[in-house]
Design a protein around this motif. Sequence first.
Motif, PDB file in Angstrom:
ATOM      1  N   HIS A 119      31.831  39.661  40.193  1.00 50.65           N
ATOM      2  CA  HIS A 119      32.858  40.425  39.482  1.00 50.65           C
ATOM      3  C   HIS A 119      32.300  40.866  38.139  1.00 50.65           C
ATOM      4  O   HIS A 119      31.357  40.255  37.618  1.00 50.65           O
ATOM      5  CB  HIS A 119      34.124  39.600  39.300  1.00 50.65           C
ATOM      6  CG  HIS A 119      33.882  38.299  38.581  1.00 50.65           C
ATOM      7  ND1 HIS A 119      33.833  38.212  37.216  1.00 50.65           N
ATOM      8  CD2 HIS A 119      33.647  37.063  39.060  1.00 50.65           C
ATOM      9  CE1 HIS A 119      33.587  36.962  36.875  1.00 50.65           C
ATOM     10  NE2 HIS A 119      33.458  36.237  37.966  1.00 50.65           N
ATOM     11  N   ALA A 168      30.983  34.955  45.018  1.00 51.90           N
ATOM     12  CA  ALA A 168      31.819  35.955  44.360  1.00 51.90           C
ATOM     13  C   ALA A 168      30.991  36.726  43.343  1.00 51.90           C
ATOM     14  O   ALA A 168      30.068  36.190  42.746  1.00 51.90           O
ATOM     15  CB  ALA A 168      32.990  35.282  43.669  1.00 51.90           C
ATOM     16  N   VAL A 190      31.406  29.686  49.006  1.00 54.35           N
ATOM     17  CA  VAL A 190      32.104  30.788  48.355  1.00 54.35           C
ATOM     18  C   VAL A 190      31.091  31.552  47.512  1.00 54.35           C
ATOM     19  O   VAL A 190      30.389  30.961  46.701  1.00 54.35           O
ATOM     20  CB  VAL A 190      33.247  30.280  47.447  1.00 54.35           C
ATOM     21  CG1 VAL A 190      33.925  31.418  46.714  1.00 54.35           C
ATOM     22  CG2 VAL A 190      34.245  29.460  48.248  1.00 54.35           C
TER      23      VAL A 190
END
Length: 69
Positions: A67, A65, A63
């Motif tokens: 942000h 990510a 995973v």
Amino acid sequence: MRPHIGATATKRRVATYAIDAEIRFATAADRAAFAEELGAAVKSLVGKYHAEHSPSGRPHRLVVAMHPA
């Protein structure tokens, strides 16, 4: 199919790896370029090391990510 048994119950270690970083982008274009390059690098590594038909291989979930902090 075997039922899932946790590492604690079987007294086995689980191979894990984590990366945590904070990055400040000067522009939205830099952020987009970074994401594009990161995606290409991940795709290349997955293609190099994924052994779909290995009978002794163990699947792992990756995973990635990004942000705003």
